[in-house]
Design a protein around this motif. Structure first.
Motif, PDB file in Angstrom:
ATOM      1  N   SER A  22       0.850  -1.191   0.000  1.00  0.00           N
ATOM      2  CA  SER A  22       0.000   0.000   0.000  1.00  0.00           C
ATOM      3  C   SER A  22       0.882   1.236   0.000  1.00  0.00           C
ATOM      4  O   SER A  22       2.020   1.218   0.488  1.00  0.00           O
ATOM      5  CB  SER A  22      -0.925   0.024   1.221  1.00  0.00           C
ATOM      6  N   ILE A  30      -3.578   3.820  -1.262  1.00  0.00           N
ATOM      7  CA  ILE A  30      -3.803   2.955  -2.420  1.00  0.00           C
ATOM      8  C   ILE A  30      -3.438   1.529  -2.032  1.00  0.00           C
ATOM      9  O   ILE A  30      -2.379   1.275  -1.476  1.00  0.00           O
ATOM     10  CB  ILE A  30      -2.956   3.415  -3.612  1.00  0.00           C
ATOM     11  N   GLY A  31      -4.319   0.586  -2.365  1.00  0.00           N
ATOM     12  CA  GLY A  31      -4.118  -0.795  -1.968  1.00  0.00           C
ATOM     13  C   GLY A  31      -5.049  -1.147  -0.829  1.00  0.00           C
ATOM     14  O   GLY A  31      -6.044  -0.457  -0.566  1.00  0.00           O
ATOM     15  N   LEU A  84      -2.440  -4.334  -1.973  1.00  0.00           N
ATOM     16  CA  LEU A  84      -2.294  -5.240  -3.101  1.00  0.00           C
ATOM     17  C   LEU A  84      -1.611  -6.505  -2.632  1.00  0.00           C
ATOM     18  O   LEU A  84      -0.529  -6.455  -2.057  1.00  0.00           O
ATOM     19  CB  LEU A  84      -1.476  -4.569  -4.204  1.00  0.00           C
ATOM     20  N   LEU A 104      -7.506  -1.032 -10.390  1.00  0.00           N
ATOM     21  CA  LEU A 104      -7.714  -0.090  -9.301  1.00  0.00           C
ATOM     22  C   LEU A 104      -8.962   0.726  -9.604  1.00  0.00           C
ATOM     23  O   LEU A 104      -9.160   1.173 -10.736  1.00  0.00           O
ATOM     24  CB  LEU A 104      -6.518   0.868  -9.175  1.00  0.00           C
ATOM     25  N   ASP A 105      -9.793   0.923  -8.586  1.00  0.00           N
ATOM     26  CA  ASP A 105     -10.929   1.818  -8.784  1.00  0.00           C
ATOM     27  C   ASP A 105     -10.528   3.237  -8.393  1.00  0.00           C
ATOM     28  O   ASP A 105      -9.364   3.506  -8.041  1.00  0.00           O
ATOM     29  CB  ASP A 105     -12.168   1.334  -8.013  1.00  0.00           C
ATOM     30  N   ARG A 125     -10.984   4.864  -5.862  1.00  0.00           N
ATOM     31  CA  ARG A 125     -10.591   5.013  -4.462  1.00  0.00           C
ATOM     32  C   ARG A 125      -9.295   4.282  -4.133  1.00  0.00           C
ATOM     33  O   ARG A 125      -8.912   4.196  -2.970  1.00  0.00           O
ATOM     34  CB  ARG A 125     -11.712   4.500  -3.557  1.00  0.00           C
ATOM     35  N   GLY A 126      -8.640   3.722  -5.163  1.00  0.00           N
ATOM     36  CA  GLY A 126      -7.390   3.027  -4.930  1.00  0.00           C
ATOM     37  C   GLY A 126      -7.543   1.604  -4.443  1.00  0.00           C
ATOM     38  O   GLY A 126      -6.561   0.991  -4.015  1.00  0.00           O
ATOM     39  N   ARG A 127      -8.750   1.048  -4.526  1.00  0.00           N
ATOM     40  CA  ARG A 127      -8.949  -0.335  -4.110  1.00  0.00           C
ATOM     41  C   ARG A 127      -8.651  -1.278  -5.260  1.00  0.00           C
ATOM     42  O   ARG A 127      -8.937  -0.976  -6.419  1.00  0.00           O
ATOM     43  CB  ARG A 127     -10.384  -0.535  -3.610  1.00  0.00           C
ATOM     44  N   VAL A 128      -8.106  -2.437  -4.943  1.00  0.00           N
ATOM     45  CA  VAL A 128      -7.670  -3.406  -5.944  1.00  0.00           C
ATOM     46  C   VAL A 128      -8.730  -4.477  -6.112  1.00  0.00           C
ATOM     47  O   VAL A 128      -9.207  -5.050  -5.136  1.00  0.00           O
ATOM     48  CB  VAL A 128      -6.334  -4.058  -5.560  1.00  0.00           C
ATOM     49  N   THR A 129      -9.094  -4.760  -7.382  1.00  0.00           N
ATOM     50  CA  THR A 129     -10.046  -5.821  -7.659  1.00  0.00           C
ATOM     51  C   THR A 129      -9.517  -6.649  -8.819  1.00  0.00           C
ATOM     52  O   THR A 129      -8.783  -6.170  -9.681  1.00  0.00           O
ATOM     53  CB  THR A 129     -11.426  -5.249  -8.048  1.00  0.00           C
TER      54      THR A 129
END
Length: 207
Positions: free
Chosen positions: A14, A18-19, A21, A197-198, A200-204
């Motif tokens: 992170s 962000i993350g 990950l 990454l969306d 908001r910095g979230r990982v999918t």
């Protein structure tokens, strides 16, 4: 891919919100990373390269980044920024293997002439400099490639050349690759898996 043992292992990586990950990338495998502009893709690559302070853990062949001297980690886990910097006048000044057979082969693979090595970088096009920057990265024989939009300034033929050269390098050297790309077609061509990454910095994971 020659092995299921991770070449690069990321745990809770992170940076700046962000993350996190988590990813295990096998030898020879390419992981594509996508997301909107400003989502943090470049910052994650810089965190993996240990260029910026970050949270979490990065391991190369099960060895944590902390046991490497910083220059050794960055040679092995090599980052190619979207706008590479140059510190000498000509491409030859940046390439140790420019006159070796492997250097000639890579120049030819990217449709670059050997005479270009002695031209001032200021006289080369952005696309030529971009391809030469990839050669400079490969010249260090890294075990992990961190590629930030490496074909952004290239036409279709040169995009195909870069994709083929990276695939060949990873296959021959069991190198892992994290490839940031905005192009969904490219991601399908080069990657074995994809993450996104969306805003908001979230990982999918994505298909």
């Amino acid at each position: 891919m020659a092995s299921t043992r991770p070449r690069l292992l990321l745990r809770g990586l992170s940076i700046g919100g962000i993350g996190p990950l988590d990813a295990a990338i096998a030898p020879g495998e390419c992981l594509a990373l996508s997301g909107p502009s400003g989502a943090g893709k470049t910052r994650l690559l810089r965190a993996i390269a240990d260029l910026d302070p970050h949270g979490g853990e990065c391991r190369l062949d099960d060895r944590p980044a902390g046991v490497f001297a910083a220059p050794a980690w960055r040679r092995a886990v090599a980052y190619l920024p979207a706008e590479p910097a140059w510190w000498a006048d000509t491409p030859r000044d940046h390439l140790r293997t420019a006159d070796a057979p492997a250097g000639h082969d890579r120049l030819a693979a990217l449709d670059l002439e050997t005479t270009m090595l002695d031209r001032p970088l200021t006289q080369l096009s952005s696309g030529q400099r971009q391809r030469l920057a990839l050669l400079r990265l490969l010249d260090g024989q890294p075990q992990v490639l961190l590629l930030d939009e490496p074909t952004a300034n290239l036409d279709a033929d040169n995009i195909a050349r870069v994709e083929a050269l990276v695939a060949d390098y990873c296959a021959e050297r069991d190198a892992a690759c994290v490839w940031v790309s905005h192009d969904p077609g490219q991601r399908r061509r080069v990657a074995h898996r994809q993450l996104a990454l969306d805003g908001r910095g979230r990982v999918t994971a994505c298909s």
